[in-house]
Design a protein around this motif. Structure first.
Motif, PDB file in Angstrom:
ATOM      1  N   GLN A  50       0.948  -1.056  -0.033  1.00 30.57           N
ATOM      2  CA  GLN A  50      -0.050  -0.015  -0.064  1.00 30.57           C
ATOM      3  C   GLN A  50       0.802   1.228   0.123  1.00 30.57           C
ATOM      4  O   GLN A  50       0.689   2.221  -0.777  1.00 30.57           O
ATOM      5  CB  GLN A  50      -0.859  -0.269   1.287  1.00 30.57           C
ATOM      6  CG  GLN A  50      -1.967   1.000   1.116  1.00 30.57           C
ATOM      7  CD  GLN A  50      -2.781   1.084   2.467  1.00 30.57           C
ATOM      8  OE1 GLN A  50      -2.247   0.935   3.419  1.00 30.57           O
ATOM      9  NE2 GLN A  50      -3.917   1.428   2.263  1.00 30.57           N
ATOM     10  N   LEU A  51       1.803   1.383   0.873  1.00 31.27           N
ATOM     11  CA  LEU A  51       2.881   2.282   0.891  1.00 31.27           C
ATOM     12  C   LEU A  51       3.433   2.761  -0.496  1.00 31.27           C
ATOM     13  O   LEU A  51       3.549   3.575  -1.098  1.00 31.27           O
ATOM     14  CB  LEU A  51       3.773   2.272   1.888  1.00 31.27           C
ATOM     15  CG  LEU A  51       3.433   2.368   3.371  1.00 31.27           C
ATOM     16  CD1 LEU A  51       4.481   1.881   4.239  1.00 31.27           C
ATOM     17  CD2 LEU A  51       3.073   3.772   3.550  1.00 31.27           C
ATOM     18  N   ILE A  52       3.974   1.470  -1.072  1.00 32.60           N
ATOM     19  CA  ILE A  52       4.641   1.433  -2.562  1.00 32.60           C
ATOM     20  C   ILE A  52       3.556   2.134  -3.398  1.00 32.60           C
ATOM     21  O   ILE A  52       4.100   3.219  -4.368  1.00 32.60           O
ATOM     22  CB  ILE A  52       4.951  -0.094  -2.970  1.00 32.60           C
ATOM     23  CG1 ILE A  52       5.929  -0.593  -1.908  1.00 32.60           C
ATOM     24  CG2 ILE A  52       5.302   0.132  -4.425  1.00 32.60           C
ATOM     25  CD1 ILE A  52       6.352  -1.851  -2.331  1.00 32.60           C
ATOM     26  N   ARG A  53       2.334   1.977  -3.258  1.00 28.40           N
ATOM     27  CA  ARG A  53       1.439   2.384  -4.266  1.00 28.40           C
ATOM     28  C   ARG A  53       1.027   3.911  -3.996  1.00 28.40           C
ATOM     29  O   ARG A  53       0.977   4.704  -5.152  1.00 28.40           O
ATOM     30  CB  ARG A  53       0.065   1.576  -4.399  1.00 28.40           C
ATOM     31  CG  ARG A  53       0.172   0.197  -4.571  1.00 28.40           C
ATOM     32  CD  ARG A  53      -1.313  -0.431  -4.802  1.00 28.40           C
ATOM     33  NE  ARG A  53      -2.271   0.253  -5.860  1.00 28.40           N
ATOM     34  CZ  ARG A  53      -3.589   0.477  -5.368  1.00 28.40           C
ATOM     35  NH1 ARG A  53      -3.816   0.315  -4.214  1.00 28.40           N
ATOM     36  NH2 ARG A  53      -4.101   1.149  -6.280  1.00 28.40           N
ATOM     37  N   TYR A  54       1.087   4.338  -2.833  1.00 30.25           N
ATOM     38  CA  TYR A  54       1.114   5.649  -2.599  1.00 30.25           C
ATOM     39  C   TYR A  54       2.249   6.447  -3.196  1.00 30.25           C
ATOM     40  O   TYR A  54       1.944   7.483  -3.944  1.00 30.25           O
ATOM     41  CB  TYR A  54       1.094   5.888  -1.063  1.00 30.25           C
ATOM     42  CG  TYR A  54      -0.488   5.554  -0.270  1.00 30.25           C
ATOM     43  CD1 TYR A  54      -1.402   5.830  -1.095  1.00 30.25           C
ATOM     44  CD2 TYR A  54      -0.288   4.968   1.038  1.00 30.25           C
ATOM     45  CE1 TYR A  54      -2.694   5.602  -0.199  1.00 30.25           C
ATOM     46  CE2 TYR A  54      -1.371   4.799   1.857  1.00 30.25           C
ATOM     47  CZ  TYR A  54      -2.708   4.925   1.103  1.00 30.25           C
ATOM     48  OH  TYR A  54      -3.867   4.587   1.628  1.00 30.25           O
ATOM     49  N   TYR A  55       3.490   6.139  -2.901  1.00 31.27           N
ATOM     50  CA  TYR A  55       4.582   6.839  -3.378  1.00 31.27           C
ATOM     51  C   TYR A  55       4.482   6.632  -5.015  1.00 31.27           C
ATOM     52  O   TYR A  55       4.988   7.615  -5.655  1.00 31.27           O
ATOM     53  CB  TYR A  55       5.722   6.185  -2.771  1.00 31.27           C
ATOM     54  CG  TYR A  55       5.911   6.658  -1.538  1.00 31.27           C
ATOM     55  CD1 TYR A  55       6.183   7.953  -0.913  1.00 31.27           C
ATOM     56  CD2 TYR A  55       6.042   5.731  -0.453  1.00 31.27           C
ATOM     57  CE1 TYR A  55       6.296   8.419   0.463  1.00 31.27           C
ATOM     58  CE2 TYR A  55       6.186   5.995   1.025  1.00 31.27           C
ATOM     59  CZ  TYR A  55       6.240   7.293   1.490  1.00 31.27           C
ATOM     60  OH  TYR A  55       6.165   7.873   2.782  1.00 31.27           O
ATOM     61  N   ARG A  56       4.226   5.575  -5.519  1.00 28.02           N
ATOM     62  CA  ARG A  56       4.070   5.483  -7.087  1.00 28.02           C
ATOM     63  C   ARG A  56       3.156   6.510  -7.568  1.00 28.02           C
ATOM     64  O   ARG A  56       3.422   7.193  -8.557  1.00 28.02           O
ATOM     65  CB  ARG A  56       3.673   4.295  -7.470  1.00 28.02           C
ATOM     66  CG  ARG A  56       4.819   3.068  -7.243  1.00 28.02           C
ATOM     67  CD  ARG A  56       6.031   3.455  -8.113  1.00 28.02           C
ATOM     68  NE  ARG A  56       5.823   3.259  -9.592  1.00 28.02           N
ATOM     69  CZ  ARG A  56       6.569   3.637 -10.409  1.00 28.02           C
ATOM     70  NH1 ARG A  56       7.495   4.580 -10.154  1.00 28.02           N
ATOM     71  NH2 ARG A  56       6.327   3.434 -11.830  1.00 28.02           N
ATOM     72  N   GLU A  57       2.131   6.782  -7.025  1.00 21.05           N
ATOM     73  CA  GLU A  57       1.023   7.558  -7.473  1.00 21.05           C
ATOM     74  C   GLU A  57       1.661   8.884  -7.367  1.00 21.05           C
ATOM     75  O   GLU A  57       1.149  10.017  -8.114  1.00 21.05           O
ATOM     76  CB  GLU A  57      -0.256   7.665  -6.487  1.00 21.05           C
ATOM     77  CG  GLU A  57      -1.315   6.449  -6.622  1.00 21.05           C
ATOM     78  CD  GLU A  57      -1.697   6.562  -7.996  1.00 21.05           C
ATOM     79  OE1 GLU A  57      -2.124   7.712  -8.340  1.00 21.05           O
ATOM     80  OE2 GLU A  57      -2.116   5.690  -8.550  1.00 21.05           O
ATOM     81  N   LEU A  58       2.358   9.322  -6.254  1.00 25.64           N
ATOM     82  CA  LEU A  58       3.078  10.623  -6.060  1.00 25.64           C
ATOM     83  C   LEU A  58       4.358  10.797  -7.125  1.00 25.64           C
ATOM     84  O   LEU A  58       4.865  11.897  -7.127  1.00 25.64           O
ATOM     85  CB  LEU A  58       3.451  10.770  -4.767  1.00 25.64           C
ATOM     86  CG  LEU A  58       2.457  10.954  -3.631  1.00 25.64           C
ATOM     87  CD1 LEU A  58       2.942  10.806  -2.390  1.00 25.64           C
ATOM     88  CD2 LEU A  58       1.774  12.379  -3.977  1.00 25.64           C
ATOM     89  N   GLY A  59       4.620   9.858  -7.945  1.00 25.92           N
ATOM     90  CA  GLY A  59       5.621  10.060  -8.866  1.00 25.92           C
ATOM     91  C   GLY A  59       6.953   9.551  -8.523  1.00 25.92           C
ATOM     92  O   GLY A  59       8.174   9.813  -9.324  1.00 25.92           O
ATOM     93  N   PHE A  60       7.267   8.805  -7.509  1.00 22.17           N
ATOM     94  CA  PHE A  60       8.548   8.591  -7.207  1.00 22.17           C
ATOM     95  C   PHE A  60       8.799   7.345  -7.760  1.00 22.17           C
ATOM     96  O   PHE A  60       8.264   6.349  -7.785  1.00 22.17           O
ATOM     97  CB  PHE A  60       8.471   8.155  -5.435  1.00 22.17           C
ATOM     98  CG  PHE A  60       8.442   9.488  -4.308  1.00 22.17           C
ATOM     99  CD1 PHE A  60       9.550   9.637  -3.820  1.00 22.17           C
ATOM    100  CD2 PHE A  60       7.419  10.136  -4.311  1.00 22.17           C
ATOM    101  CE1 PHE A  60       9.681  10.628  -3.055  1.00 22.17           C
ATOM    102  CE2 PHE A  60       7.536  11.287  -3.627  1.00 22.17           C
ATOM    103  CZ  PHE A  60       8.612  11.517  -2.772  1.00 22.17           C
ATOM    104  N   PRO A  61      10.074   7.374  -8.255  1.00 17.29           N
ATOM    105  CA  PRO A  61      10.784   6.185  -8.785  1.00 17.29           C
ATOM    106  C   PRO A  61      10.896   5.056  -7.675  1.00 17.29           C
ATOM    107  O   PRO A  61      11.042   5.193  -6.572  1.00 17.29           O
ATOM    108  CB  PRO A  61      12.092   6.568  -9.237  1.00 17.29           C
ATOM    109  CG  PRO A  61      12.425   7.792  -8.514  1.00 17.29           C
ATOM    110  CD  PRO A  61      11.241   8.316  -8.251  1.00 17.29           C
ATOM    111  N   LEU A  62      11.057   3.788  -8.324  1.00 19.29           N
ATOM    112  CA  LEU A  62      11.243   2.680  -7.539  1.00 19.29           C
ATOM    113  C   LEU A  62      12.219   2.602  -6.716  1.00 19.29           C
ATOM    114  O   LEU A  62      12.084   2.290  -5.374  1.00 19.29           O
ATOM    115  CB  LEU A  62      11.040   1.445  -8.142  1.00 19.29           C
ATOM    116  CG  LEU A  62       9.642   1.059  -9.118  1.00 19.29           C
ATOM    117  CD1 LEU A  62       9.813  -0.389  -9.750  1.00 19.29           C
ATOM    118  CD2 LEU A  62       8.440   1.079  -8.049  1.00 19.29           C
ATOM    119  N   ASP A  63      13.253   2.912  -7.097  1.00 19.60           N
ATOM    120  CA  ASP A  63      14.615   2.981  -6.294  1.00 19.60           C
ATOM    121  C   ASP A  63      14.460   3.964  -5.025  1.00 19.60           C
ATOM    122  O   ASP A  63      15.014   3.620  -3.700  1.00 19.60           O
ATOM    123  CB  ASP A  63      15.760   3.283  -6.992  1.00 19.60           C
ATOM    124  CG  ASP A  63      15.773   4.509  -7.887  1.00 19.60           C
ATOM    125  OD1 ASP A  63      14.705   5.161  -7.798  1.00 19.60           O
ATOM    126  OD2 ASP A  63      16.861   5.081  -8.094  1.00 19.60           O
TER     127      ASP A  63
END
Length: 252
Positions: A50-63
């Protein structure tokens, strides 16, 4: 409770391939596996996803997401605060974008490409969009409407200010002629009526004599047009109406 990769994919609305990729790069490794080697996820894994998805929605790269989530000094509350700050900032930017789009939409109503500050400088308290919907309903299918929209869309602030100055100059000279006592069907009044028609043609749309007389009748029939000319000089709407008709007759 243990979940299969398919169950997690459906619940989180991601693909199985995405979960496999997260596992391969170490971003989200399942907490367990079956004897046959199939992935099994627990509730903590779902929280991390869930946290990963939040940050992805905000445009953060995976690394960068991996660095944030694996920070030993961070706790769940810290993640929530960070998400709140980032989302608040994003909401602010989105609101600015929405406001800009709304301004552009308003300007497009009558083809006016000006900022709110420029519109105030040009039009003052007058709102050129006030009757835009009515104008489009009444004349939207005419060539004159389409021509005026196309021209207005090209005008800069300087063009609008020049148009304002030209019209104010015409209004002062027309009011002065009225004050002189010259008849509305006299040569001076007809000359200014013809200049009025040319201003429309030059700035907005082709205005033949027949259309000009139709406008003249509207100046006295529609209280809104009458009020506009009355603010320049009392009695101007009726005087202009007569001058325009006299000019049309003389040129017919």
């Amino acid at each position: 409770m243990a979940y299969t990769v398919g169950q997690v994919a459906r619940a989180a609305r991601v693909t199985v391939r995405t979960l496999h990729h997260y596992d391969e790069i170490g971003l989200l490794r399942p907490s367990g596996r079956t004897p046959a080697g199939y992935r099994r996820y627990d509730d903590r894994d779902l929280d991390r996803l869930q946290l990963i998805r939040y940050y992805r929605e905000l445009g953060f790269p995976l690394d960068e997401i991996a660095e944030i989530l694996d920070d030993p000094t961070a706790d769940p509350a810290a993640h929530l605060r960070r998400q709140h700050e980032l989302l608040s900032g994003r909401i602010g930017k989105l609101r600015e974008m929405v406001a800009a789009i709304e301004r552009a939409m308003e300007a497009r109503k009558v083809g006016i490409q000006l900022t709110p500050e420029e519109r105030f400088e040009v039009f003052g308290d007058f709102d050129p969009d006030e009757h835009a919907e009515e104008v489009e309903q009444r004349w939207g299918e005419t060539d004159a409407y389409r021509q005026s929209q196309e021209r207005a869309s090209r005008y800069t602030k300087e063009d609008w200010l020049r148009n304002k100055a030209v019209n104010e100059d015409w209004g002062r000279r027309f009011a002065a002629l009225m004050d002189s006592g010259a008849p509305a069907d006299g040569p001076e009044a007809m000359a200014l009526a013809e200049e009025h028609r040319q201003l429309i043609t030059d700035w907005w749309y082709d205005c033949p004599l027949e259309l000009h007389t139709g406008l003249a009748d509207m100046y006295v029939a529609d209280p809104r047009f009458t009020a506009y000319y009355e603010t320049i000089r009392p009695g101007m709407a009726a005087y202009l109406n007569e001058a325009i008709h006299a000019n049309a007759i003389s040129r017919a």
